[in-house]
Motif scaffolding. Structure first.
Motif, PDB file in Angstrom:
ATOM      1  N   LEU A  60      55.020  56.637 -13.829  1.00 55.53           N
ATOM      2  CA  LEU A  60      56.147  56.232 -12.989  1.00 55.53           C
ATOM      3  C   LEU A  60      57.072  57.421 -12.757  1.00 55.53           C
ATOM      4  O   LEU A  60      57.500  58.084 -13.705  1.00 55.53           O
ATOM      5  N   VAL A  61      57.363  57.687 -11.492  1.00 58.56           N
ATOM      6  CA  VAL A  61      58.368  58.675 -11.120  1.00 58.56           C
ATOM      7  C   VAL A  61      59.602  57.886 -10.691  1.00 58.56           C
ATOM      8  O   VAL A  61      59.634  57.312  -9.598  1.00 58.56           O
ATOM      9  N   SER A  62      60.589  57.834 -11.567  1.00 55.13           N
ATOM     10  CA  SER A  62      61.753  56.993 -11.323  1.00 55.13           C
ATOM     11  C   SER A  62      62.839  57.739 -10.564  1.00 55.13           C
ATOM     12  O   SER A  62      62.850  58.980 -10.511  1.00 55.13           O
ATOM     13  N   GLN A  63      63.756  56.975  -9.969  1.00 54.80           N
ATOM     14  CA  GLN A  63      64.906  57.599  -9.314  1.00 54.80           C
ATOM     15  C   GLN A  63      65.744  58.376 -10.313  1.00 54.80           C
ATOM     16  O   GLN A  63      66.215  59.471 -10.029  1.00 54.80           O
ATOM     17  N   ARG A  64      65.902  57.791 -11.494  1.00 55.49           N
ATOM     18  CA  ARG A  64      66.733  58.414 -12.524  1.00 55.49           C
ATOM     19  C   ARG A  64      65.832  59.101 -13.541  1.00 55.49           C
ATOM     20  O   ARG A  64      65.142  58.450 -14.314  1.00 55.49           O
ATOM     21  N   VAL A  65      65.832  60.418 -13.511  1.00 55.55           N
ATOM     22  CA  VAL A  65      64.959  61.197 -14.391  1.00 55.55           C
ATOM     23  C   VAL A  65      65.521  61.187 -15.804  1.00 55.55           C
ATOM     24  O   VAL A  65      66.733  61.318 -16.016  1.00 55.55           O
ATOM     25  N   HIS A  66      64.631  61.033 -16.772  1.00 57.96           N
ATOM     26  CA  HIS A  66      65.037  61.010 -18.177  1.00 57.96           C
ATOM     27  C   HIS A  66      64.090  61.889 -18.987  1.00 57.96           C
ATOM     28  O   HIS A  66      62.877  61.833 -18.817  1.00 57.96           O
ATOM     29  N   PHE A  67      64.682  62.733 -19.835  1.00 56.42           N
ATOM     30  CA  PHE A  67      63.899  63.579 -20.725  1.00 56.42           C
ATOM     31  C   PHE A  67      64.205  63.212 -22.173  1.00 56.42           C
ATOM     32  O   PHE A  67      65.309  62.748 -22.496  1.00 56.42           O
ATOM     33  N   LEU A  68      63.233  63.433 -23.041  1.00 58.24           N
ATOM     34  CA  LEU A  68      63.469  63.336 -24.467  1.00 58.24           C
ATOM     35  C   LEU A  68      64.227  64.574 -24.927  1.00 58.24           C
ATOM     36  O   LEU A  68      64.089  65.652 -24.338  1.00 58.24           O
ATOM     37  N   ASP A  69      65.003  64.445 -25.960  1.00 55.99           N
ATOM     38  CA  ASP A  69      65.760  65.595 -26.471  1.00 55.99           C
ATOM     39  C   ASP A  69      64.834  66.487 -27.299  1.00 55.99           C
ATOM     40  O   ASP A  69      65.022  66.676 -28.505  1.00 55.99           O
ATOM     41  N   LEU A  70      63.827  66.992 -26.623  1.00 59.18           N
ATOM     42  CA  LEU A  70      62.822  67.876 -27.231  1.00 59.18           C
ATOM     43  C   LEU A  70      62.597  69.046 -26.288  1.00 59.18           C
ATOM     44  O   LEU A  70      63.238  69.161 -25.242  1.00 59.18           O
TER      45      LEU A  70
END
Length: 548
Positions: free
Chosen positions: A417-427
């Motif tokens: 899924l390529v979402s509107q709101r990008v989220h990354f792990l704190d890694l």
């Protein structure tokens, strides 16, 4: 609907039920340890009386001291055992209560209308921690009150009916006033709990809007508002403490009066000024024994008064738990376990979901389709349903199988899924791209090249080892989406879902994102993209209109 008192009491019993055995043993040890004071008091009273009469020598004092020390050691060991059992029980109860709440909130479907994350965090941390004092003190205090005052009353009655009457009159007044004060304490504790959650939510909202607050020069207004809310919480906390001090003052007043009356009666009786209230006279040993028992009669009531406020706080927590559990919030389908990917032709029967009419359609593996329609028509809802993040009530079928709890994990395992709101792990960026899979540097470079993201990685200070933070600090929105597409490319998922992948991007960046998505489709992936962008819509061979 606000839960009533029987519901709250039942919820507290249910919380403690798995640890009932530990709590009962703990309460029994505490009550027995407190009751052993009668043995110590007896040894002290008769040895002191013998010393005053000249009838007790060094041997008698030594024996009395040995009894007092041995019983004191036994009481200490019993109290230690009771405390350790209560601590263990409290840890288990809080952990067992927190785990399902956390799991439930982690699996809430997008847009489920759940409470703010700050309010949930307050419940999971600050509020659940308020159960600990109740578990540590209430059950032991209640057991001591049920055993020790009655035992002292019976022993005192054997020596003097007046002494028993003094205790019988002054003792019950304490729990009566304690209950009256507790009614006010319950409401004050509930208001305090509400303000804790509200203040946490306010803090999270202000942190998320910090950039806007600085741009709008709203810092003074924000600080003034936060100061006012913090003062409200302080006032509500002080109200709870004032009520606690009031109840303690009432308790100490009646306890002091009871001990004073007992001392007056014993003193005047020993002086011969009073010649009633005993069963044939009062010896010095019996008088000292009664004086030692009087404070011990009120001590369990003191402990119960302190634990009463812990119970009031626990009831406020139970009220919030009941309110949270009463929310009928949709969960992400599936059991949350690893599963083999589920693939096949997609068939969506359509229907009304979340107030929106979604169209039916069929999609064969390898196709590419654009979902179009005005804002608010339900494109994002449809994408989330296709991603297995929303329950579809059997409307979504893959390979002829309806997607539900039994196979939703396998369905999600085969899509990206390529979402509107990008989220990354704190890694590190490398870990965000590989997500724990064993990928070579060549694989990562190929994925970055496909997403046209290799140049931006090259200019990051530590390259693939850079930490971007959860919101992708250090890269633009378009660059973050290209990194997300690189992550998708490394997964080699047979289905790619994209929700407004070019929204708010400049022409050049949007073109790069479109090219990356088309490259994924060119590698054989099925592509479904919800978009307003005419260039992306024109680039896809099929179009499905989502009507408002």
């Amino acid at each position: 609907m606000e839960p009533d008192r029987p519901q709250i009491a039942a919820r507290l019993r249910a919380l403690a039920a798995p640890q009932r055995r530990r709590l009962r043993i703990s309460a029994g040890c505490a009550a027995f340890a407190e009751a052993l004071w009668l043995v110590q008091a007896g040894a002290l009273a008769w040895s002191l009386a013998g010393l005053a009469d000249g009838q007790t020598g060094a041997g008698g004092l030594g024996a009395a001291a040995l009894i007092v020390a041995a019983v004191g050691l036994a009481r200490a060991l019993l109290s230690l055992r009771a405390s350790r059992l209560a601590e263990t029980a409290a840890d288990h109860v809080i952990a067992a209560t927190r785990a399902p709440l956390l799991a439930r909130n982690l699996r809430l479907a997008p847009g489920a209308g759940a409470p703010a994350s700050a309010a949930v965090a307050a419940l999971l941390t600050d509020k659940l921690a308020m159960l600990r004092p109740w578990l540590l003190r209430w059950h032991m205090a209640k057991a001591r009150v049920m055993v020790v005052p009655l035992l002292i009353l019976l022993v005192s009655g054997v020596i003097s009916w007046v002494a028993a009457l003094v205790l019988m009159i002054s003792g019950p007044l304490i729990p009566v006033f304690m209950a009256l004060v507790g009614l006010a304490a319950r409401d004050a504790s509930a208001r305090q709990m509400d303000e804790i959650a509200s203040l946490n939510t306010l803090l999270m909202d202000r942190l998320q809007a910090l950039v806007d607050i600085r741009l709008l020069r709203a810092r003074p207004a924000m600080l003034a508002d936060f100061t006012r809310r913090a003062d409200d919480l302080r006032d509500r906390t002080m109200t709870v403490l004032r009520i606690a001090f009031l109840s303690s003052a009432v308790l100490e007043l009646f306890a002091a009066l009871g001990v004073a009356i007992m001392a007056v009666f014993v003193g005047f009786t020993l002086l011969g000024a009073l010649n009633f209230g005993t069963w044939g006279g009062l010896t010095l040993a019996e008088g000292v024994f009664l004086l030692l028992l009087a404070p011990a009669f009120f001590q369990p009531l003191r402990d119960l008064a302190a634990a009463w406020h812990d119970r009031i706080s626990a009831q406020a927590v139970a009220r919030d738990l009941i309110a949270d559990e009463a929310l009928a919030l949709p969960a992400i389908p599936g059991a949350g376990r690893q599963a083999r990917p589920l693939t096949g032709a997609i068939a969506f029967a359509g229907g009304r979901f979340r107030g929106r009419d979604l169209p039916p359609f069929d999609l064969e593996p390898g196709e590419a389709v654009a979902l179009t329609g005005p804002s608010g028509s339900g494109k994002t809802t449809l994408i989330e349903m296709l991603a297995g993040l929303l329950p579809s009530d059997g409307a979504l079928r893959v390979g002829g199988h309806p997607i539900g709890d039994a196979n939703a994990d396998g369905w999600r395992a085969g899509l990206s899924l390529v979402s509107q709101r990008v989220h990354f792990l704190d890694l590190s960026l490398r870990q965000n791209l590989t997500l724990g899979r064993d990928c070579s540097d060549d694989d990562i470079r190929a994925a970055l090249d496909l997403a046209q993201a290799a140049p931006l990685v090259a200019r990051l200070p530590e390259g693939l080892e850079t930490r971007l933070g959860e919101n992708g600090a250090g890269v633009s929105g378009g660059e973050a989406r290209r990194l997300t597409i690189a992550r998708v490319a490394l997964r080699h998922a047979p289905l790619v879902l994209a929700d407004e992948p070019t929204a708010d991007l400049d022409d050049a960046t949007a073109g790069a994102v479109i090219a990356a998505l088309l490259a994924l489709h060119g590698q054989g992936a099925t592509l479904i993209a919800a978009s307003h962008d005419p260039r992306l819509i024109a680039a896809l061979p099929r179009r499905i209109e989502v009507a408002p």
